[in-house]
Write an enzyme that holds these catalytic residues in place. Structure first.
Site, PDB file in Angstrom:
ATOM      1  N   PHE A   1      57.856  29.146  86.768  1.00 12.51           N
ATOM      2  CA  PHE A   1      57.856  28.249  87.933  1.00 12.51           C
ATOM      3  C   PHE A   1      56.546  28.299  88.742  1.00 12.51           C
ATOM      4  O   PHE A   1      55.950  27.260  89.030  1.00 12.51           O
ATOM      5  CB  PHE A   1      59.044  28.610  88.840  1.00 12.51           C
ATOM      6  N   ASN A   2      56.105  29.499  89.168  1.00 11.96           N
ATOM      7  CA  ASN A   2      54.947  29.591  90.070  1.00 11.96           C
ATOM      8  C   ASN A   2      53.694  28.957  89.471  1.00 11.96           C
ATOM      9  O   ASN A   2      52.917  28.324  90.177  1.00 11.96           O
ATOM     10  CB  ASN A   2      54.646  31.052  90.432  1.00 11.96           C
TER      11      ASN A   2
ATOM     12  N   ASP B   1      61.002  36.819  97.211  1.00  7.02           N
ATOM     13  CA  ASP B   1      59.827  36.954  98.092  1.00  7.02           C
ATOM     14  C   ASP B   1      60.192  37.773  99.335  1.00  7.02           C
ATOM     15  O   ASP B   1      59.396  38.566  99.828  1.00  7.02           O
ATOM     16  CB  ASP B   1      59.345  35.583  98.582  1.00  7.02           C
TER      17      ASP B   1
ATOM     18  N   HIS C   1      62.175  39.176  90.765  1.00  8.32           N
ATOM     19  CA  HIS C   1      60.797  39.009  90.301  1.00  8.32           C
ATOM     20  C   HIS C   1      59.723  39.557  91.263  1.00  8.32           C
ATOM     21  O   HIS C   1      58.939  40.425  90.908  1.00  8.32           O
ATOM     22  CB  HIS C   1      60.483  37.515  90.102  1.00  8.32           C
ATOM     23  N   ASP C   2      59.677  39.006  92.469  1.00  8.51           N
ATOM     24  CA  ASP C   2      58.489  39.157  93.318  1.00  8.51           C
ATOM     25  C   ASP C   2      58.156  40.566  93.793  1.00  8.51           C
ATOM     26  O   ASP C   2      56.971  40.914  93.891  1.00  8.51           O
ATOM     27  CB  ASP C   2      58.596  38.217  94.538  1.00  8.51           C
TER      28      ASP C   2
ATOM     29  N   THR D   1      53.127  35.448  95.398  1.00  8.37           N
ATOM     30  CA  THR D   1      54.472  35.461  94.794  1.00  8.37           C
ATOM     31  C   THR D   1      55.060  34.055  94.742  1.00  8.37           C
ATOM     32  O   THR D   1      56.280  33.877  94.618  1.00  8.37           O
ATOM     33  CB  THR D   1      55.431  36.396  95.583  1.00  8.37           C
TER      34      THR D   1
ATOM     35  N   ASN E   1      59.610  27.513  96.300  1.00  8.35           N
ATOM     36  CA  ASN E   1      61.090  27.586  96.251  1.00  8.35           C
ATOM     37  C   ASN E   1      61.732  26.521  97.132  1.00  8.35           C
ATOM     38  O   ASN E   1      62.828  26.042  96.851  1.00  8.35           O
ATOM     39  CB  ASN E   1      61.555  28.974  96.703  1.00  8.35           C
TER      40      ASN E   1
ATOM     41  N   ASP F   1      56.497  32.272  98.916  1.00  9.86           N
ATOM     42  CA  ASP F   1      57.337  31.077  99.151  1.00  9.86           C
ATOM     43  C   ASP F   1      58.801  31.499  99.336  1.00  9.86           C
ATOM     44  O   ASP F   1      59.681  31.128  98.571  1.00  9.86           O
ATOM     45  CB  ASP F   1      57.204  30.074  97.994  1.00  9.86           C
TER      46      ASP F   1
HETATM   47  O1  RIB Z   1      59.657  32.207  88.381  1.00 11.12           O
HETATM   48  C1  RIB Z   1      59.993  33.104  89.408  1.00 11.12           C
HETATM   49  C2  RIB Z   1      59.165  32.859  90.625  1.00 11.12           C
HETATM   50  O2  RIB Z   1      59.409  31.557  91.118  1.00 11.12           O
HETATM   51  C3  RIB Z   1      59.493  33.793  91.806  1.00 11.12           C
HETATM   52  O3  RIB Z   1      58.330  33.992  92.558  1.00 11.12           O
HETATM   53  C4  RIB Z   1      60.484  33.003  92.602  1.00 11.12           C
HETATM   54  O4  RIB Z   1      60.483  33.379  93.988  1.00 11.12           O
HETATM   55  C5  RIB Z   1      59.938  31.623  92.447  1.00 11.12           C
HETATM   56  O5  RIB Z   1      58.885  31.463  93.387  1.00 11.12           O
HETATM   57 CA    CA Z   2      58.369  33.481  94.937  1.00  8.45          CA
END
Ligand code: RIB
Ligand code: CA
Length: 305
Positions: A164-165, A16, A238-239, A123, A40, A11
């Site tokens: 979040f994901n 990403d 993160h990703d 991701t 996102n 996303d």
């Molecule tokens: O919580 C972090 C994740 O949420 C990452 O993948 C960021 O790109 C968002 O998608």
């Molecule tokens: Ca992401």
């Protein structure tokens, strides 16, 4: 050593985007297809960002727009971090908008059925992979591993409990975690340690490739937003942890655990409950070698000329 076949479901999203760069430029990976999720930003914006990035990387692979909404819950986006476009900070040339005619989950199904061994990397929210599994369970024997950025062995980032994901689509994550396919989870407990500090941006700026230029411009906006929204000193990248765990598994340590997803309507919705157990479904990342992580990122920024 033969290349690892991967499908990237993402996303974009600043982090990403770097995961996609690594996927395109690694000589250890064979990127078969890209699908986009609503996370996102809206599906239209994350898809446009993925299209721009693939053109920018001169990577010709099928790209399909994924589900515009989670399986059951309402759309949740994060412009506070990724901006109105979902990838604020970098202006791309005007590329022709050409997407695969299939929806994301169908491209995932077709790609899996035509390849014996594939690693599926997510991701963003796991909606597309869950839809693919719901539509055709035959694909499961073609997936060697699901590698996801998501969840946490500890605190969340959007709520105290949830990352979040997973929070965007807990039902989708639950389907994936109960699929019987081995999972590898790169959660906040390790990814929040990987901060794009000033010295990292500075070092990247000295690489002087189009990839480093993209990185520097995106990370400046990403960091500003992370500082103001999460009051973090810098953004956690993160990703790319998913892709780096495939390029060099020694960058992380993992523990086999049983991971269960909270699909309630309570404040714990989206929590990943990670337990030591005799029955396990997931390799959970428990530590990261941050210097190695950045070495791999910089190495791939150099390749993106
Ligand atoms: O919580 C972090 C994740 O949420 C990452 O993948 C960021 O790109 C968002 O998608
Ligand atoms: Ca992401």
């Amino acid at each position: 050593m033969s290349k690892i076949n991967i499908i990237l479901d993402c996303d974009p999203g600043h982090d990403d985007a770097i995961a996609l760069l690594l996927s395109c430029y690694s000589d250890k990976l064979n990127l078969l297809a890209v699908t986009t999720s609503s996370g996102n930003q809206t599906i239209e914006k994350t898809s446009k960002n993925a299209l721009n990035l693939l053109n920018f990387f001169n990577k010709n692979v099928p790209l399909a727009k994924g589900s515009p909404t989670p399986l059951k819950r309402k759309v949740m986006i994060c412009p506070e971090i990724h901006g109105e476009s979902g990838l604020d900070g970098f202006i791309f040339p005007n590329y022709e908008e050409k997407y695969d005619s299939r929806e994301g989950y169908q491209l995932i199904i077709d790609t899996l059925l035509s390849n014996e061994h594939v690693t599926v990397v997510t991701t963003g929210p796991m909606t597309n992979l869950a839809k693919a599994i719901l539509h055709n369970r035959e694909i499961l024997k073609h997936i060697d591993e699901i590698v996801l950025m998501g969840g946490s062995t500890g605190k969340g980032n959007i709520t105290e409990y949830s990352e979040f994901n997973i929070l965007v689509d807990p039902e989708a994550a639950d389907i994936c975690f109960k699929s019987g396919v081995p999972l590898r989870m790169l959660g906040l407990n390790v990814t929040r340690k990987i901060l794009v500090r000033e010295k990292i941006v500075e070092e990247a700026s000295k690489i002087n490739t189009k990839g480093s230029d993209l990185f520097v411009k995106l990370m400046k906006v990403f960091n500003e937003n992370q500082r103001s929204f999460f009051s973090l000193e810098a953004g956690p990248l993160h990703d790319p942890a998913t892709i780096i765990s495939l390029i060099d598994p020694t960058v992380f340590t993992f523990e086999d655990m049983l991971v269960e997803i909270d699909t309630s309507e309570s404040e714990k919705a989206g929590q990943t409950r990670c337990k030591k157990s005799t029955i396990t479904n997931c390799k959970v990342a428990t530590s990261v070698d941050i210097d190695k992580y950045w070495e791999i990122i910089f190495d791939h920024l150099r390749r993106c000329k």
